[in-house]
Design an enzyme around this catalytic site. Structure first.
Site, short mmCIF file in Angstrom:
data_model
loop_
_atom_site.label_atom_id
_atom_site.label_comp_id
_atom_site.label_asym_id
_atom_site.label_seq_id
_atom_site.Cartn_x
_atom_site.Cartn_y
_atom_site.Cartn_z
N VAL A 195 46.79 37.29 42.31
CA VAL A 195 45.55 37.65 43.02
C VAL A 195 45.68 39.08 43.55
O VAL A 195 46.73 39.47 44.06
CB VAL A 195 45.29 36.68 44.18
CG1 VAL A 195 43.96 36.99 44.84
CG2 VAL A 195 45.33 35.26 43.69
N HIS A 196 44.62 39.84 43.38
CA HIS A 196 44.60 41.24 43.84
C HIS A 196 44.37 41.23 45.36
O HIS A 196 43.24 41.22 45.83
CB HIS A 196 43.45 41.96 43.11
CG HIS A 196 43.31 43.40 43.44
ND1 HIS A 196 43.78 44.40 42.63
CD2 HIS A 196 42.74 44.02 44.49
CE1 HIS A 196 43.50 45.57 43.16
NE2 HIS A 196 42.87 45.38 44.29
N HIS A 197 45.44 41.17 46.11
CA HIS A 197 45.35 41.01 47.56
C HIS A 197 46.69 41.43 48.17
O HIS A 197 47.72 40.84 47.87
CB HIS A 197 45.08 39.53 47.87
CG HIS A 197 44.90 39.22 49.33
ND1 HIS A 197 45.97 39.06 50.19
CD2 HIS A 197 43.78 39.03 50.07
CE1 HIS A 197 45.51 38.78 51.39
NE2 HIS A 197 44.20 38.77 51.35
N ARG A 250 47.17 41.31 38.37
CA ARG A 250 46.79 41.91 39.67
C ARG A 250 45.98 43.18 39.51
O ARG A 250 45.13 43.50 40.34
CB ARG A 250 48.10 42.21 40.44
CG ARG A 250 47.97 42.34 41.93
CD ARG A 250 49.37 42.45 42.52
NE ARG A 250 50.09 41.21 42.37
CZ ARG A 250 51.22 41.07 41.66
NH1 ARG A 250 51.78 42.08 41.07
NH2 ARG A 250 51.79 39.89 41.56
N ALA A 256 40.48 39.53 39.30
CA ALA A 256 41.55 38.96 40.12
C ALA A 256 41.38 39.17 41.62
O ALA A 256 42.16 38.64 42.40
CB ALA A 256 42.90 39.54 39.69
#
Ligand SMILES: *[C@@H]1O[C@H](CO)[C@@H](O)[C@H](O)[C@H]1NC(C)=O
EC number: 3.2.1.4
Length: 274
Positions: A195-197, A250, A256
């Protein structure tokens, strides 16, 4: 909700566009950056505010404002953080064109992926799917006690059909889809691992107390081709493309990235369906 209706009324009664901007100042070694974010408050937000303020206060002037509004948005193609017309339309029972197009009985229907997902835009599509699903659920609740239905150009739609649509979208998001993948992180056996976080993709200080230098968030963690060290339970990612394809990477922020706007509408839907 505490409301200073005097102040709010003045805001709601002007048609001017409000404009806010925020400064963010990043200082990171040699790489200082100033980022400006601009936000506009336009007619959709004024109507949305007036519709809620009428609910909260029963003050008729808000209803009058809604009645006099020259622009109530017409037929919309999405409901989102940046276009709240459909939300205001639902509160005054005028969102039927949007709902007809979601249920594929309008004049210009929302696209569906071959696997059955309502598909609006390439960038973080699920935010639009979850808001549309909330609208379908809320409208089904609104129609049901009156035993009312919607007359779409493609035929009559009963409240049960709206709930079926909502259920189909939730099922898809939670894993009934061609990839067999849940787009809610942490749910089921297969879900996005990259996840892009930032908080999820950098290791917890409890596991590795060595300092993460300014750029190391990118160099050591963002670019690492491995699952995030922290599972972002409950987050909903941007989701698949219009062919039901998803790349668990990501750097693919269109697919994402997780956002609160993706998950929040589903809370209401799940409260109904669960
Ligand atoms: C959809 O995503 C998949 C997986 O990333 C990719 O292979 C496919 O080419 C994409 N399709 C389109 C039409 O972009």
């Amino acid at each position: 909700m505490l409301i200073d209706s005097g102040v709010n009324l003045r805001i709601v009664q002007t048609n001017h566009i409000f404009f806010f901007f925020f400064f963010f100042f990043f200082f990171c070694g040699q790489n200082s950056k100033i980022v400006l974010f601009f936000f506009f408050v336009d007619q959709d937000e004024l109507l949305w505010a007036a519709a809620w303020l009428h609910r909260a206060t029963d003050d008729k002037s808000y209803l009058d404002y809604l009645g006099q509004a020259g622009n109530t948005g017409g037929a919309r193609t999405e409901f989102s953080w940046d276009d709240k017309f459909v939300g205001a339309q639902v509160l005054v029972a005028k969102a039927e064109q949007f709902i007809c197009s979601c249920i594929q009985k309008g004049n210009s229907n929302v696209k569906k992926t071959p696997g059955g997902l309502l598909w609006f835009l390439p960038f973080n599509n699920l935010q639009y799917t979850t808001t549309a699903t909330l609208i379908a659920t809320v409208y089904s609740e609104y129609l049901s006690p009156k035993r009312a239905s919607i007359q779409c150009s493609g035929g009559i739609v009963q409240s049960s059909a709206l709930l079926d649509l909502a259920r189909s979208q939730v099922d898809y998001i939670l894993g009934s889809n061609p990839n067999g993948m849940s787009y809610m992180v942490g749910f089921g056996s297969k879900y996005p691992t990259q996840v892009h976080h930032r908080g999820a993709s950098i290791v917890s200080i409890k596991k590795d107390p060595s300092p993460v230098a300014c750029q190391a968030g990118f160099d050591a963690w963002f670019n690492m081709n491995a699952p995030n060290p922290n599972v972002l339970d409950g987050a909903i990612v941007g989701g698949p493309n219009d062919s039901d394809g998803y790349t668990d990477s990501r750097s693919n922020f269109q697919m994402a990235e997780a956002a609160t706007v993706n998950t929040a509408p589903l809370v209401g839907v799940l409260a109904k369906l669960a």
